[in-house]
Write an enzyme that holds these catalytic residues in place. Structure first.
Site, PDB file in Angstrom:
ATOM      1  N   CYS A 115      34.287  34.750  38.760  1.00 30.55           N
ATOM      2  CA  CYS A 115      35.403  34.418  38.931  1.00 30.55           C
ATOM      3  C   CYS A 115      36.458  35.708  39.262  1.00 30.55           C
ATOM      4  CB  CYS A 115      37.172  34.745  37.864  1.00 30.55           C
ATOM      5  SG  CYS A 115      36.862  36.351  36.754  1.00 30.55           S
ATOM      6  N   HIS A 143      30.613  34.157  63.824  1.00 31.38           N
ATOM      7  CA  HIS A 143      30.105  33.325  62.238  1.00 31.38           C
ATOM      8  C   HIS A 143      31.903  33.029  61.967  1.00 31.38           C
ATOM      9  CE1 HIS A 143      27.174  36.579  60.881  1.00 31.38           C
ATOM     10  NE2 HIS A 143      27.090  35.026  61.977  1.00 31.38           N
TER      11      HIS A 143
HETATM   12  C1  PEP Z   1      36.416  41.178  39.083  1.00 23.47           C
HETATM   13  O1  PEP Z   1      36.196  41.752  38.183  1.00 23.47           O
HETATM   14  O2  PEP Z   1      35.429  40.322  39.167  1.00 23.47           O
HETATM   15  C2  PEP Z   1      37.472  40.640  37.851  1.00 23.47           C
HETATM   16  C3  PEP Z   1      37.876  39.228  38.154  1.00 23.47           C
HETATM   17  O3  PEP Z   1      38.641  41.310  38.307  1.00 23.47           O
HETATM   18  P1  PEP Z   1      39.378  42.519  38.482  1.00 23.47           P
HETATM   19  O4  PEP Z   1      39.448  42.125  39.657  1.00 23.47           O
HETATM   20  O5  PEP Z   1      41.051  42.122  37.754  1.00 23.47           O
HETATM   21  O6  PEP Z   1      38.971  43.653  38.157  1.00 23.47           O
END
Ligand code: PEP
Ligand code: MG
Length: 576
Positions: free
Chosen positions: A499, A193
């Site tokens: 995110c 992969h």
């Molecule tokens: C998440 O939980 O995806 C996030 C971006 O926040 P952290 O990694 O700070 O918990």
């Protein structure tokens, strides 16, 4: 000098110093310059103290419950934290061999383990498990000081070649390929992969080198030729110079940071927004370098590192947020309110950020301590006069929480006579995802936090090394939840981005676009690669890909399917 021949799986020449990754513990070993020794020693001290607090906590909880007989077991582990054979030896390895702290702890543990294994006494042999636990905890605390693999590698001087026994796609995704020039692995084949991924990213790679990762010393110069499969370990300086000239030519067009911050679009013209996740204001220069459009996640709890909550007064916070907003303006900054752990928010203590424990954390904790949340919101609202700012709440689980937070926020805006700024919710619990249609009426935007969403959906502690195989971003339950949120957001016209680490995985980003997402925020170093992947996507194709992936019943099937699709597309582009 040693010459090896493996299987060249991704063409091109790469030159650099070896950075070695030992799995399954995923400890990286790399050489450090003399001026960094003190920092690594301080990191060990910090990890020891953090481990001590955690063990004392566990011991105290056990002692007051039905399993009180087990509490003394943790005394043995607490004693080991002061054992010169483990921590003392690790310090010595950092000083003498000038390697990073996590590797030194790993090495010291291996030495002690061999010692224990040789013992006849069954009681003493049993202590081996304790020592494994303690060293695992120390490494975990070293790793989770907010320093990920990418950040670690970014601190290495000069170009590097990653040497590992095996390199998983998710690990490959965490690397900053503008610094890592190529990779060499013990295992692997052409259809491996990561080999497929390497070809699509145009990173020279040689696999099938048997035991190279266990023999090579960190920092050894390497020349790797992904076309012929040849690897020269510690070659003559003249050979390095010659290879460097070939490398410059062959890396032209490979993953590089864009020189201008042009917005990125898919091959068929769909605009995708890419922001950066940052923890420290010092990370801001990377924003420019890597071409982020703004900050999609500022983890504000990092502002409290080494500070007590009381010392982070409204004015202290206000100045920090102003500095951030002003440096990034006119691009927008999304600041997440503190995501703290309830156990470490007591007065007079340096609070710690939350990563694993459910319970009183994130927005819930803020609502339980309205003075803390209120102070932060006042500082944020005041700073919003300096440039575009959005406020985001972590760990939201219900509509009432958002309403309460909004009421506090509106009261503050009213008192300050300030205009409101957009308020968003992080969708990082299954509850929030499942009611995202209801939450959509309460918020101005959503950000999906897959790091937590995965851990709570799959009931897998994201900080526990032993469970890392069960932490599956491609689990059908996770994919379904992402689709639920993406659909709710579209239906209610609420902007949504993602995110978590998933966004920075080049193998997954196509699937995420196929699930309807068009905005991502990630560690700055991941941006150039993700941009390249996005530029080659066709939305119709990835929608089909996502529809099919959603019909598969295991994470392994989804992963295989994505890689087959990637292999087919790289085969196609090489024929073009
Ligand atoms: C998440 O939980 O995806 C996030 C971006 O926040 P952290 O990694 O700070 O918990
Ligand atoms: Mg989170």
């Amino acid at each position: 000098m040693e010459r090896l021949t493996g299987i060249g799986v991704s063409p091109g020449v790469a030159v650099g110093r070896a950075v070695v990754l030992a799995q399954p513990s995923e400890v990286v070993r790399f050489p450090i310059p003399p001026e960094r020794v003190d920092r690594e020693l301080a990191a060990i001290e910090h990890a020891v103290e953090q481990s001590r607090r955690q063990l004392q906590d566990i011991r105290a909880r056990l002692a007051s419950g039905p399993a009180r007989d087990m509490a003394p077991l943790f005394d043995a582990q607490l004693l080991m934290l002061d054992d010169p054979l483990l921590v003392g030896r690790a310090r010595q390895i950092v000083r003498d061999e000038r390697v990073n702290a996590a590797w030194a702890v790993h090495r010291a543990y291996e030495e002690v383990r061999q010692h224990f294994t040789a013992m006849e006494d069954p009681y003493l042999r049993e202590r081996e498990t304790d020592i494994a636990d303690v060293s695992g905890r120390l490494r975990m605390n070293l790793r989770h000081r907010g320093v990920g693999l990418r950040e670690l590698l970014s601190e290495i001087d000069g170009p590097s070649i990653l040497v590992a026994d095996e390199l998983t796609a998710s690990l490959a995704a965490q690397l900053d390929w503008t610094r890592v020039q190529g990779f060499a692995t013990d295992a692997g084949s052409r259809t491996y992969h990561t080999a497929i991924l390497a070809r699509s990213l145009k990173v020279p790679a040689v696999v099938g080198l048997h035991d190279l990762s266990s023999r090579i010393a960190a920092g050894t110069p390497i020349v790797l030729d992904g076309t012929t499969g040849e690897v020269a370990v510690d070659p003559e300086p003249s050979a390095i110079d010659a290879a460097r000239r070939r490398a410059t030519r062959s890396r032209r067009g490979a993953a590089r940071a864009p020189s201008v911050q042009a917005p990125v679009s898919t091959a068929d013209g769909v605009r995708i927004r890419i922001d950066a996740n940052i923890e420290l204001v010092e990370d801001l220069p990377f924003l420019q370098e890597f071409g982020a459009e703004g900050i999609g996640l500022y983890r504000s709890e990092f502002l409290l590192s080494g500070r007590t909550l009381e010392s982070a007064t409204e004015d202290v916070q206000y100045h920090a947020y102003c500095s951030l907003v002003e440096q990034v303006a006119p691009r927008p900054v999304t600041i997440r309110t503190f995501d703290l752990d309830e156990r470490h928010t007591g007065l007079g203590r340096a609070p710690e950020r939350s990563r694993a424990r459910p319970g009183l954390r994130g927005l819930r904790l803020g609502l339980a301590h309205p003075e803390v949340l209120g102070t932060q919101l006042r500082a944020l609202v005041r700073a919003s006069a300096r440039g575009p700012l959005r406020i985001m709440f972590p760990f939201v689980t219900g509509v009432e929480e958002m309403r309460q937070a909004r009421a506090i926020f509106e009261g503050i805006c009213h008192d300050l006579g300030a205009a409101p700024v957009p308020l968003g919710a992080m969708i990082e619990t299954p509850a929030a995802a499942l009611i995202s249609d209801m939450l959509a009426r309460e918020v101005d935007f959503f950000t999906i936090g897959t790091n937590d969403l995965i851990q709570y959906t799959l009931a897998v502690d994201r900080t526990d090394d032993r469970l890392s195989d069960l932490y599956e971003p491609l689990h059908p339950a996770v994919l379904r939840l992402i689709r639920v949120v993406s659909r709710a957001a579209r239906r209610h016209r609420v902007p949504v981005s993602l995110c978590g680490e998933m966004a920075s995985d080049p193998a997954m980003v196509g699937l995420l676009v196929g699930l309807g997402l068009t905005a991502f925020s990630m560690t700055p170093g991941a941006i150039p690669l993700v941009r390249r992947v996005i530029e080659e996507l066709r939305v119709e194709e990835v929608r089909r890909l996502a529809r099919h992936a959603l019909r598969l019943s295991t994470a392994a099937e989804v992963e295989q399917y994505l890689f087959d699709a990637l292999a087919a597309s790289t085969g196609e582009s090489s024929r073009r």
